[in-house]
Design a protein around this motif. Structure first.
Motif, short mmCIF file in Angstrom:
data_model
loop_
_atom_site.label_atom_id
_atom_site.label_comp_id
_atom_site.label_asym_id
_atom_site.label_seq_id
_atom_site.Cartn_x
_atom_site.Cartn_y
_atom_site.Cartn_z
N THR A 190 -37.09 39.76 65.19
CA THR A 190 -38.53 39.96 65.01
C THR A 190 -39.23 39.53 66.32
OG1 THR A 190 -38.76 37.69 64.25
CG2 THR A 190 -38.43 39.38 62.55
N PRO A 191 -40.49 39.93 66.52
CA PRO A 191 -41.21 39.50 67.73
C PRO A 191 -41.31 37.97 67.80
CG PRO A 191 -42.40 41.27 66.65
CD PRO A 191 -41.27 40.91 65.73
N GLU A 192 -41.44 37.31 66.64
CA GLU A 192 -41.55 35.84 66.62
C GLU A 192 -40.28 35.21 67.20
OE1 GLU A 192 -42.14 37.71 63.62
OE2 GLU A 192 -44.16 37.84 64.49
N LEU A 193 -39.13 35.72 66.74
CA LEU A 193 -37.86 35.19 67.26
C LEU A 193 -37.75 35.45 68.76
CD1 LEU A 193 -34.69 35.98 65.13
CD2 LEU A 193 -35.55 33.77 65.89
N LEU A 194 -38.12 36.66 69.15
CA LEU A 194 -37.99 37.04 70.55
C LEU A 194 -38.87 36.15 71.44
CD1 LEU A 194 -36.71 38.95 72.59
CD2 LEU A 194 -38.44 40.66 72.02
N SER A 195 -39.99 35.69 70.89
CA SER A 195 -40.89 34.85 71.70
C SER A 195 -40.26 33.49 72.02
CB SER A 195 -42.24 34.69 71.00
OG SER A 195 -42.05 33.93 69.83
N GLU A 196 -39.15 33.18 71.37
CA GLU A 196 -38.45 31.92 71.69
C GLU A 196 -37.68 31.98 73.00
OE1 GLU A 196 -36.16 30.06 68.77
OE2 GLU A 196 -37.64 30.35 67.18
N SER A 197 -37.48 33.19 73.53
CA SER A 197 -36.71 33.28 74.77
C SER A 197 -37.53 32.66 75.91
CB SER A 197 -36.35 34.72 75.07
OG SER A 197 -37.51 35.42 75.39
N LYS A 198 -36.81 32.25 76.96
CA LYS A 198 -37.49 31.47 78.00
C LYS A 198 -38.29 32.35 78.97
CE LYS A 198 -34.09 27.77 78.18
NZ LYS A 198 -32.76 27.93 78.72
N ARG A 199 -37.87 33.61 79.10
CA ARG A 199 -38.54 34.48 80.09
C ARG A 199 -39.17 35.68 79.38
NH1 ARG A 199 -34.27 35.63 84.85
NH2 ARG A 199 -35.72 37.37 85.09
N HIS A 200 -40.24 36.19 79.96
CA HIS A 200 -40.90 37.34 79.32
C HIS A 200 -40.13 38.64 79.55
CE1 HIS A 200 -42.15 37.83 83.43
NE2 HIS A 200 -42.65 39.01 83.14
N ASP A 201 -39.19 38.62 80.52
CA ASP A 201 -38.45 39.85 80.81
C ASP A 201 -36.96 39.76 80.45
OD1 ASP A 201 -37.89 37.99 82.74
OD2 ASP A 201 -37.98 39.40 84.43
#
Ligand code: NCD
Length: 302
Positions: free
Chosen positions: A242-253
């Motif tokens: 989900t976008p919420e999970l993805l927002s946990e990554s350290k970099r935006h790219d």
């Protein structure tokens, strides 16, 4: 001369990948429309297919060749003809045969009846080598060299054939780390893991989707292969991005999110708007130039 079959990702080396990817780059920018003029390719897609079937058809047609799709229902299989006999006969009429079939290993098995190149476009739970080619091509396009990267494989790693072929290709690079995220009983098959261990270049480990999103360069997600599961099996805790999970990554790219498609519900549709990371539709679009390169190779044009 022995036909150039495409059976397994195990048959490739880095030199051949380079040759194919250079051709694919060329086919993206220019259209050598007569390269396969006068050739006739048969497509036998005896399991459902959207992308692979259409991208092969498009690839043949862009290269100026002809093709025909013989469905399972309209073939003499329905009268009881064996697949070996079918291939023996069709070898007389076609210059190449592209096969998708539910039986593991069947494409390799029928090469002895084929006088023309065969392409494995998915044989049951075994392999899907041309998908893995376009996956690696896409990773290189986005990241340059694959050496030293961390690639997380997510979902039904046992039954997903694209995963097996991808792992074989990844094992050609230096110091690639493969992280596996899978529900119970759907981990990488032992023979695939053993193959990679024996090559000695690639580390394989297990992790969670959260950790993969924080540490991997690429997160490659796959659907649950419902049609290949034992009856009564219910996959609990199937990972969903989900976008919420993805927002946990350290970099935006990072990480790049890939998927062989079809996506069912393992990547929420809201993730599609993440232009920098959600690259699965670009990945699918690379199917045509990469398959043009594969065709040019089996027809000895590159
Ligand atoms: C895959 C396949 O058929 O193995 N599809 C494809 O060719 N891109 C993946 C799948 O069906 O899950």
């Amino acid at each position: 001369m022995e036909p150039r079959h495409i059976l397994s990702a195990k048959d490739f080396d880095l030199k051949l990948l380079d040759r194919l990817f250079r051709a694919a780059n060329r086919f993206k920018n220019e259209n050598p429309s007569k390269l396969l003029a006068g050739t006739f390719t048969l497509e036998l897609f005896w399991e459902p297919s959207t992308r692979t079937q259409v991208s092969f058809a498009r690839a043949v047609s862009l290269l100026g060749g002809d093709y025909f799709n013989l469905s399972r229902e309209n073939s003499s299989l329905t009268k009881g003809e064996t697949f070996s006999d079918t291939i023996r006969i069709l070898s007389n009429d076609a210059d190449a045969i592209i096969i998708r079939h539910p039986a593991r290993g069947i494409v390799a098995k029928v090469t002895k009846y084929a006088s023309v190149p065969l392409i494995n476009a998915g044989d049951g739970t075994n392999e899907h080598p041309t998908q893995a080619l376009l996956d690696i091509y896409t990773m290189q396009m986005k990241l340059g060299s694959l050496d030293g990267l961390t690639i997380a494989l997510v979902g039904d790693l046992r039954n997903g054939r694209t995963i097996h072929s991808l792992v074989y290709l990844l094992s050609l690079y230096s110091n690639v780390t493969i992280l596996c995220v899978s529900p119970p009983k759907l981990g990488l098959p032992e023979d695939v893991e053993t193959y990679v261990d024996e090559r000695g270049r690639t580390a394989i480990g297990a992790t969670t989707l959260n950790t993969a999103l924080r540490t991997a360069d690429v997160v490659y997600i796959t659907r649950l292969q419902k049609e290949r599961l034992p009856e009564g099996y219910t996959a609990e805790d199937y990972p969903i991005l989900t976008p919420e999970l993805l927002s946990e990554s350290k970099r935006h790219d990072r990480p790049l999110i890939m998927h062989p498609l079809p996506r069912v519900d393992e990547i929420s549709a809201d993730v599609d708007d993440d232009d920098l990371r959600a690259i699965y539709f670009q990945q699918a679009a690379n199917g045509v130039p990469v398959r043009m390169a594969v065709l040019a190779y089996i027809f000895r044009k590159i």
